[in-house]
Enzyme design. Structure first.
Site, PDB file in Angstrom:
ATOM      1  N   GLY A 137      54.655  20.564  46.470  1.00 51.85           N
ATOM      2  CA  GLY A 137      54.304  21.219  47.722  1.00 51.85           C
ATOM      3  C   GLY A 137      54.655  20.386  48.930  1.00 51.85           C
ATOM      4  O   GLY A 137      54.882  20.917  50.014  1.00 51.85           O
ATOM      5  N   ASN A 185      46.584  27.005  53.010  1.00 50.49           N
ATOM      6  CA  ASN A 185      47.983  27.374  53.166  1.00 50.49           C
ATOM      7  C   ASN A 185      48.280  28.666  52.405  1.00 50.49           C
ATOM      8  O   ASN A 185      47.674  28.955  51.378  1.00 50.49           O
ATOM      9  CB  ASN A 185      48.898  26.237  52.680  1.00 50.49           C
ATOM     10  CG  ASN A 185      49.333  26.393  51.244  1.00 50.49           C
ATOM     11  OD1 ASN A 185      50.286  27.129  50.939  1.00 50.49           O
ATOM     12  ND2 ASN A 185      48.622  25.737  50.334  1.00 50.49           N
ATOM     13  N   PHE A 189      55.745  29.917  48.178  1.00 47.65           N
ATOM     14  CA  PHE A 189      56.972  29.434  47.513  1.00 47.65           C
ATOM     15  C   PHE A 189      58.193  29.497  48.431  1.00 47.65           C
ATOM     16  O   PHE A 189      59.254  29.996  48.039  1.00 47.65           O
ATOM     17  CB  PHE A 189      57.261  30.236  46.232  1.00 47.65           C
ATOM     18  CG  PHE A 189      56.391  29.881  45.057  1.00 47.65           C
ATOM     19  CD1 PHE A 189      55.526  28.802  45.087  1.00 47.65           C
ATOM     20  CD2 PHE A 189      56.442  30.645  43.894  1.00 47.65           C
ATOM     21  CE1 PHE A 189      54.729  28.477  43.990  1.00 47.65           C
ATOM     22  CE2 PHE A 189      55.651  30.329  42.793  1.00 47.65           C
ATOM     23  CZ  PHE A 189      54.796  29.248  42.848  1.00 47.65           C
ATOM     24  N   VAL A 270      52.074  28.718  37.389  1.00 49.17           N
ATOM     25  CA  VAL A 270      51.607  30.104  37.275  1.00 49.17           C
ATOM     26  C   VAL A 270      50.277  30.286  38.007  1.00 49.17           C
ATOM     27  O   VAL A 270      49.525  31.209  37.723  1.00 49.17           O
ATOM     28  CB  VAL A 270      51.434  30.508  35.789  1.00 49.17           C
ATOM     29  CG1 VAL A 270      52.782  30.591  35.104  1.00 49.17           C
ATOM     30  CG2 VAL A 270      50.512  29.532  35.054  1.00 49.17           C
ATOM     31  N   SER A 271      50.011  29.392  38.970  1.00 50.64           N
ATOM     32  CA  SER A 271      48.662  29.384  39.551  1.00 50.64           C
ATOM     33  C   SER A 271      48.612  29.414  41.069  1.00 50.64           C
ATOM     34  O   SER A 271      47.524  29.340  41.648  1.00 50.64           O
ATOM     35  CB  SER A 271      47.909  28.148  39.053  1.00 50.64           C
ATOM     36  OG  SER A 271      48.672  26.973  39.266  1.00 50.64           O
ATOM     37  N   SER A 272      49.748  29.516  41.744  1.00 55.19           N
ATOM     38  CA  SER A 272      49.696  29.637  43.196  1.00 55.19           C
ATOM     39  C   SER A 272      49.035  30.964  43.564  1.00 55.19           C
ATOM     40  O   SER A 272      49.392  32.007  43.017  1.00 55.19           O
ATOM     41  CB  SER A 272      51.103  29.584  43.792  1.00 55.19           C
ATOM     42  OG  SER A 272      51.066  29.933  45.167  1.00 55.19           O
ATOM     43  N   ASN A 274      49.447  32.457  46.323  1.00 53.47           N
ATOM     44  CA  ASN A 274      50.191  33.051  47.426  1.00 53.47           C
ATOM     45  C   ASN A 274      51.396  33.873  46.999  1.00 53.47           C
ATOM     46  O   ASN A 274      52.173  34.319  47.834  1.00 53.47           O
ATOM     47  CB  ASN A 274      50.631  31.936  48.387  1.00 53.47           C
ATOM     48  CG  ASN A 274      49.448  31.154  48.934  1.00 53.47           C
ATOM     49  OD1 ASN A 274      48.460  31.738  49.353  1.00 53.47           O
ATOM     50  ND2 ASN A 274      49.546  29.834  48.900  1.00 53.47           N
ATOM     51  N   THR A 275      51.581  34.045  45.689  1.00 54.28           N
ATOM     52  CA  THR A 275      52.628  34.920  45.161  1.00 54.28           C
ATOM     53  C   THR A 275      51.957  36.039  44.381  1.00 54.28           C
ATOM     54  O   THR A 275      51.286  35.770  43.368  1.00 54.28           O
ATOM     55  CB  THR A 275      53.592  34.142  44.246  1.00 54.28           C
ATOM     56  OG1 THR A 275      54.251  33.126  45.013  1.00 54.28           O
ATOM     57  CG2 THR A 275      54.636  35.076  43.647  1.00 54.28           C
ATOM     58  N   LYS A 314      50.738  24.370  35.202  1.00 56.06           N
ATOM     59  CA  LYS A 314      49.753  24.110  36.262  1.00 56.06           C
ATOM     60  C   LYS A 314      48.842  25.321  36.390  1.00 56.06           C
ATOM     61  O   LYS A 314      49.310  26.451  36.580  1.00 56.06           O
ATOM     62  CB  LYS A 314      50.458  23.839  37.587  1.00 56.06           C
ATOM     63  CG  LYS A 314      49.502  23.401  38.705  1.00 56.06           C
ATOM     64  CD  LYS A 314      50.268  22.870  39.909  1.00 56.06           C
ATOM     65  CE  LYS A 314      49.320  22.293  40.960  1.00 56.06           C
ATOM     66  NZ  LYS A 314      50.065  21.683  42.085  1.00 56.06           N
ATOM     67  N   ASN A 343      45.505  23.776  40.776  1.00 53.49           N
ATOM     68  CA  ASN A 343      46.124  24.239  42.015  1.00 53.49           C
ATOM     69  C   ASN A 343      45.040  24.460  43.074  1.00 53.49           C
ATOM     70  O   ASN A 343      43.887  24.066  42.876  1.00 53.49           O
ATOM     71  CB  ASN A 343      46.908  25.533  41.751  1.00 53.49           C
ATOM     72  CG  ASN A 343      48.159  25.655  42.604  1.00 53.49           C
ATOM     73  OD1 ASN A 343      48.124  25.379  43.803  1.00 53.49           O
ATOM     74  ND2 ASN A 343      49.257  26.079  42.004  1.00 53.49           N
ATOM     75  N   THR A 344      45.407  25.090  44.178  1.00 49.75           N
ATOM     76  CA  THR A 344      44.436  25.377  45.242  1.00 49.75           C
ATOM     77  C   THR A 344      43.491  26.505  44.824  1.00 49.75           C
ATOM     78  O   THR A 344      43.763  27.252  43.888  1.00 49.75           O
ATOM     79  CB  THR A 344      45.157  25.768  46.536  1.00 49.75           C
ATOM     80  OG1 THR A 344      45.997  26.915  46.274  1.00 49.75           O
ATOM     81  CG2 THR A 344      46.026  24.629  47.036  1.00 49.75           C
ATOM     82  N   GLY A 366      42.147  19.934  49.367  1.00 43.25           N
ATOM     83  CA  GLY A 366      41.446  18.865  50.053  1.00 43.25           C
ATOM     84  C   GLY A 366      40.067  18.599  49.479  1.00 43.25           C
ATOM     85  O   GLY A 366      39.707  19.071  48.397  1.00 43.25           O
ATOM     86  N   GLY A 395      41.564  17.378  45.737  1.00 43.56           N
ATOM     87  CA  GLY A 395      40.515  16.730  46.516  1.00 43.56           C
ATOM     88  C   GLY A 395      40.446  15.232  46.446  1.00 43.56           C
ATOM     89  O   GLY A 395      39.489  14.639  46.953  1.00 43.56           O
TER      90      GLY A 395
END
Length: 455
Positions: A137, A185, A189, A270-272, A274-275, A314, A343-344, A366, A395
Site C-alpha cells: 500500500g 482510505n 487498488f 482478497v481482503s481489501s 475497497n474493491t 492476506k 488488512n484494514t 493505525g 496498528g
C-alpha cells in the site's frame, strides 16, 4: 573508514544543498532592477549567505569526521523528525506520493548499522536480518524498493498490483485521523499495472545482478547471506484484481506469471474493503478454488534451486469465528505458505467512532486497529496450530506493539500507518525496543517468542 564516509556524506550535502541554493540565489537576485548598486548589493549578500553556509558545513564536517559512522547514522534518522510537521500540512495523498518519490531518489537516510543478532531469523528458507517489514500500500508500483529497504526494514511488500492499470476510486480517498493515530482510505487498488511494475522490478533486478558480478569484495562459501532478490532485504509482491474483472483467479494467475520471478514471496490480497466483492473470496469454497489455481500457475513455471516463491493470503480483521475456521482449514489442507493478518477494518472502534471522519467509507488502519487485528492473529495461530507462518499487521507503532504481535503468533510483522506519521526515525526505534523486549523476557531469538501467549 567512518571519517571518510562522513566526509563523503558532507560533500554530497554541499553538492545537493549549497549549490542548488547558490543557483536559486543567483536567479532570485538577477530579477532585481538592473542598476549597478543593487546588483552589487544582492550579489554581495548572496556570497555572504553562501559563504556562511559552506563555513558552517565545513565546521560541522570537522566535528563529524571524528564521530563513528553508527552515531552519525543515528543523527540522520533522528533529523528526519524535523520534516514530519511539513508533511502533516500537505494533502494526505500528495504527502504519500512525495514520500515515495523521496525514497525512490535516495533522499532518505541509509541504515549503516547492522541489526542485532537477536532480531535475525529464517522463514521459508529466506534469511531476514530483522522481522519488521513495510506493508503493501505504501509503494504500490515498486518505485522505491531499494530506498525503502535501505531504511532498515527487514522486508518490503509492494502492491497491490493489478493486471491492467486502473485509477482506483475518486479523490479525496485518504483521510487522516491524527489524534487517533489512524487513517481511513478507500483507494481501490490504484495501480500502474503488472507490465509497468514488471519492467521496473526487472530493471532493478538486473542492476543488482550487475553490481554483484562487478563487486570485488571476496565472499566466503560459508558466509550466511542476508536478504533475497531485492538485495539486502526481502521483497514481497502483493497481487490484486481489477475492479471490473469477472474472473478473479485469472487476474491473480496473470500476476503470478508476470511478477513471481522478482518476488521472494507472493501475496493474494482478497481482503481489501475497497474493491466490490473482493472479500467474498475469503469464503471456504471460493478461497480453496482460488488458491489451487494460483498454486498451480506458480508451480508450472520453471524454478532454480531456490524453488518457487512462497504463496501467502492476506485476510481481513472483520471475520467471524466460522470464517476464520474455514480459512485455517483451507490453509492447512493446501499447505499454504503463510497468512497476513490483517488488512484494514470497516468497523470504527473507539475513539474513531467519535470522529467527524468516522462516516467516511473505506478501511481503517493505525492504532485503533491493533487490538482487533491482534485478537484475529492469535485466533488464527491457534486454529493453524502454529504450523503456518503468520505476518502480523495492523496498528503497530512501537517495539512493544511488534512484540505483542509476535507473542500472539506472528513470525514477522508489518507497519504502514505509523511509518506514515513517524517517518524513517520510527524504524530503528521499533527494532531497538523489540530487541529490549525479547531480552527482558529471556528470549534468545524471535522464533522463541512466536506464539508465547498461546501456549
Amino acid at each position: 573508514m567512518a571519517a571518510w564516509s562522513s566526509r563523503k556524506l558532507l560533500r554530497d550535502v554541499i553538492l545537493k544543498s549549497v549549490v542548488p541554493y547558490q543557483l536559486s540565489a543567483v536567479r532570485c537576485f538577477s530579477s532585481a532592477p538592473q542598476s549597478a548598486p543593487k546588483i552589487g548589493h544582492y550579489s554581495k549578500k548572496g556570497r555572504l549567505w553562501t559563504g556562511a553556509t559552506i563555513g558552517l558545513l565545513i565546521a560541522g564536517g570537522a566535528y563529524v569526521s571524528t564521530v563513528d559512522e553508527a552515531t552519525f547514522c543515528g543523527w540522520l534518522f533522528s533529523a528526519t523528525k524535523l520534516v514530519n510537521p511539513f508533511f502533516a500540512l500537505l494533502d494526505p495523498e500528495f504527502a504519500h506520493n512525495l514520500g515515495v518519490s523521496a525514497a525512490a531518489r535516495g533522499w532518505v537516510p541509509r541504515e549503516k548499522r547492522p541489526d542485532v543478532p537477536i532480531l535475525g531469523l529464517e522463514v521459508w528458507g529466506r534469511k531476514f536480518s530483522n522481522p519488521v517489514g513495510l506493508a503493501a500500500g505504501f509503494d504500490k508500483n515498486a518505485e522505491a524498493v531499494d530506498g525503502l529497504l535501505a531504511l532498515g526494514f527487514g522486508f518490503v511488500e509492494v502492491g497491490s498490483v493489478t493486471p491492467v492499470p486502473q485509477d482506483g476510486n475518486p479523490k479525496p480517498r485518504i483521510f487522516r485521523l491524527r489524534n487517533e493515530g489512524a487513517v481511513i482510505n478507500r483507494c481501490g487498488f490504484n495501480s500502474e499495472g503488472i507490465v509497468a511494475v514488471a519492467k521496473r522490478l526487472g530493471a532493478q533486478h538486473g542492476k543488482r545482478k550487475l553490481d554483484e558480478t562487478s563487486s570485488t569484495s571476496p565472499s566466503s562459501n560459508n558466509e550466511v547471506k542476508q536478504g533475497g532478490k531485492a538485495g539486502p532485504g526481502i521483497l514481497g509482491v502483493n497481487l490484486g484484481k481489477n475492479k471490473t474483472s469477472e474472473d478473479a483467479a485469472a487476474d491473480y494467475v496473470q500476476g503470478v506469471h508476470t511478477l513471481s520471478q522478482y518476488a521472494d514471496y507472493l501475496v493474494i490480497n482478497v481482503s481489501s474493503p475497497n474493491t466490490p466483492g473482493l472479500r467474498m473470496l475469503q469464503g471456504r469454497k471460493q478461497l480453496k478454488d482460488l488458491v489451487k489455481k494460483v498454486q498451480a500457475a506458480r508451480d508450472e513455471m520453471q524454478w532454480g534451486e531456490e524453488g518457487p516463491p512462497p504463496l501467502l493470503v492476506k485476510i481481513a480483521p472483520d471475520l467471524s469465528k466460522e470464517d476464520l475456521e474455514d480459512i485455517a482449514a483451507v490453509a492447512l489442507a493446501l499447505h499454504l505458505d503463510g497468512l497476513i493478518v490483517s488488512n484494514t477494518t470497516i468497523s470504527r472502534p473507539d475513539p474513531v467512532s467519535k470522529s467527524p471522519l468516522a462516516s467516511e467509507t473505506g478501511g481503517l488502519s493505525g492504532k485503533p486497529l491493533f487490538n482487533l487485528s491482534t485478537e484475529i492473529l492469535k485466533e488464527m495461530y491457534i486454529l493453524t496450530r502454529g504450523k503456518i507462518p503468520l505476518i502480523g499487521c495492523g496498528g503497530i507503532s512501537s517495539g512493544e506493539d511488534a512484540y505483542k504481535k509476535i507473542r500472539a503468533g506472528a513470525t514477522l510483522v508489518q507497519l504502514y500507518t505509523a511509518f506514515a506519521y513517524g517517518g524513517p526515525a520510527l524504524i530503528p526505534q521499533i527494532k531497538a525496543e523489540l530487541a529490549e523486549c525479547l531480552e527482558r523476557d529471556g528470549f534468545k531469538s524471535i522464533l522463541d517468542a512466536v506464539g508465547a501467549d498461546c501456549r
